[in-house]
Scaffold this active site. Structure first.
Site, PDB file in Angstrom:
ATOM      1  CG  PHE A  35     -23.149  -3.294  -0.851  1.00 37.46           C
ATOM      2  CD1 PHE A  35     -24.252  -3.642  -1.530  1.00 37.46           C
ATOM      3  CD2 PHE A  35     -22.124  -4.147  -1.057  1.00 37.46           C
ATOM      4  CE1 PHE A  35     -24.576  -4.848  -2.159  1.00 37.46           C
ATOM      5  CE2 PHE A  35     -22.503  -5.558  -1.881  1.00 37.46           C
ATOM      6  CZ  PHE A  35     -23.663  -5.646  -2.469  1.00 37.46           C
ATOM      7  CB  SER A  36     -20.843   3.137   1.115  1.00 34.23           C
ATOM      8  OG  SER A  36     -20.095   2.062   1.986  1.00 34.23           O
TER       9      SER A  36
ATOM     10  CE1 TYR B 166      -3.029  -3.029   0.371  1.00 33.18           C
ATOM     11  CE2 TYR B 166      -3.459  -2.689   2.648  1.00 33.18           C
ATOM     12  CZ  TYR B 166      -3.661  -3.257   1.457  1.00 33.18           C
ATOM     13  OH  TYR B 166      -4.434  -4.331   1.505  1.00 33.18           O
TER      14      TYR B 166
END
Length: 359
Positions: A215-216, A62
């Site tokens: 889904f937010s 990351y």
């Protein structure tokens, strides 16, 4: 003071206990647009810890590296002993190209690098991020076992590993957790991987439990994504060398998947919660051996996520959700072909390994 909503669970059968919900830290530094302001992200991590969310998930890839450095800064001043710190290794960048590596020398070097960036003496849960299919899994786990014996790692995990690879790894050293994508639109692991983990007493860490934000916010999310976000329709260049995109967020696939969101949203409205809370509650209801790690960069979204732990779903509601989230209800693969998953994680037999093999 810890929020009473966030309880604790046993992750696997080797002794690790974690918060019932974790915090995915990736989006703070990488892949979901530009890195977010460091002071704000440190404040968010501290807020999570003080709220009872103590499993922090990062990886050396990351950034690369910048997210581990950020998490390390957040753990200073007395926070280290309040968390279960998880990081990953296995994706290396060599001469401008990405490469999956699991050879012993790299395992050790990667661990030392993560310890330094995080500013810690040990890693609570150390995952093999992707399986090197050139190296027998027994060899990779054998080196991780040495790191456990040396006290540099407490527990070993696997990410995106097939059932057969999990079994072989577990035979060398007990695997504490397997990280896999699990949500209302990613349920393929239920067929083989989840039952294998449960048979062996391995905990499950569900990443992207909100469908990478789908889904937010639903399909409109794509319209708001900034440059450098690999959920965008445009192909995202992974560290400038690896073209990556997410088929589910593109064109006709996205239009089709909108129906799934709309149906989840309708159930959530009836339930008196948000679609993201409902989707997250569904993951929590898969069992007390499952720890989802939703990521966020906003305190208000974090607060909303932990409230999902208070939502109780009836058997009828679970059946309704699963009927609309069946395997054929989602269009598009999780990743483009540039990213390997558990489907490409089987390794050669141990008998084929020569210690002098150069990779």
């Amino acid at each position: 003071m810890a929020n009473s909503v966030v309880g604790r669970i046993k992750l696997g059968s080797q002794g690790l206990q974690v918060s019932a919900q974790g915090l995915g830290c990736m989006g703070m530094s990488a892949f979901y647009g530009p890195p977010k302001p460091e002071p704000d992200m440190i404040a968010l991590i501290h807020h999570a810890i003080n709220s009872g969310v103590t499993l922090l998930d990062t990886s050396d890839v990351y950034g690369p590296h910048t997210n581990e450095i950020l998490v390390g800064k957040a753990l200073k001043d007395g926070f280290r002993n309040k968390v279960e710190l998880a990081t990953k290794f296995g994706i290396a960048f060599i001469d401008g190209k990405s490469e999956i590596r699991g050879d012993p020398a790299y395992v050790r070097a990667a661990c030392e690098g993560s310890l330094k960036r995080l500013g810690v003496d040990y890693i609570d849960l150390y995952y093999l991020h992707r399986v090197d299919t050139r190296v027998p899994i027994e060899v990779t786990i054998g080196e991780l076992k040495k790191l456990v014996e040396e006290g540099k790692v407490k527990y070993i995990g696997l990410s995106e590993a097939s059932a057969s690879t999990i079994r072989r790894a577990h035979a060398v050293h007990p695997i504490t957790a397997v990280q896999l994508e699990w949500s209302l639109w990613s349920r393929d692991a239920e067929a083989d991987i989840v039952p294998t983990c449960r048979e062996l007493g391995i905990g499950i860490v569900a990443y992207s439990p909100l469908g990478r934000g789908f889904f937010s916010y639903g399909p409109k999310m794509v319209e708001t994504l900034g440059e450098g976000d690999f959920r965008k329709v445009e192909i995202f260049q992974f560290v400038s060398i690896c073209p990556v995109h997410m088929p589910r967020f593109q064109g006709e696939n996205l239009e089709h998947n909108k129906r799934l969101y709309d149906r989840v949203n309708a159930i959530a409205t009836k339930k008196g919660c948000t679609p993201s809370q409902l989707a997250l509650a569904w993951v929590h209801h898969q069992g007390n051996d499952v720890c989802p790690i939703p990521g966020t960069t906003k305190v208000e979204n974090f607060n909303q996520n932990i409230q999902a732990l208070s939502i109780k779903l009836t058997p009828e509601e679970m059946v309704e959700l699963e009927s609309i989230a069946s395997a054929d209800s989602v269009k598009g693969d999780r990743y483009s072909a540039a990213i390997t998953t558990y489907r490409e994680s089987d390794t050669p037999p141990l008998s084929s390994w020569k210690p002098t093999t150069s990779i």
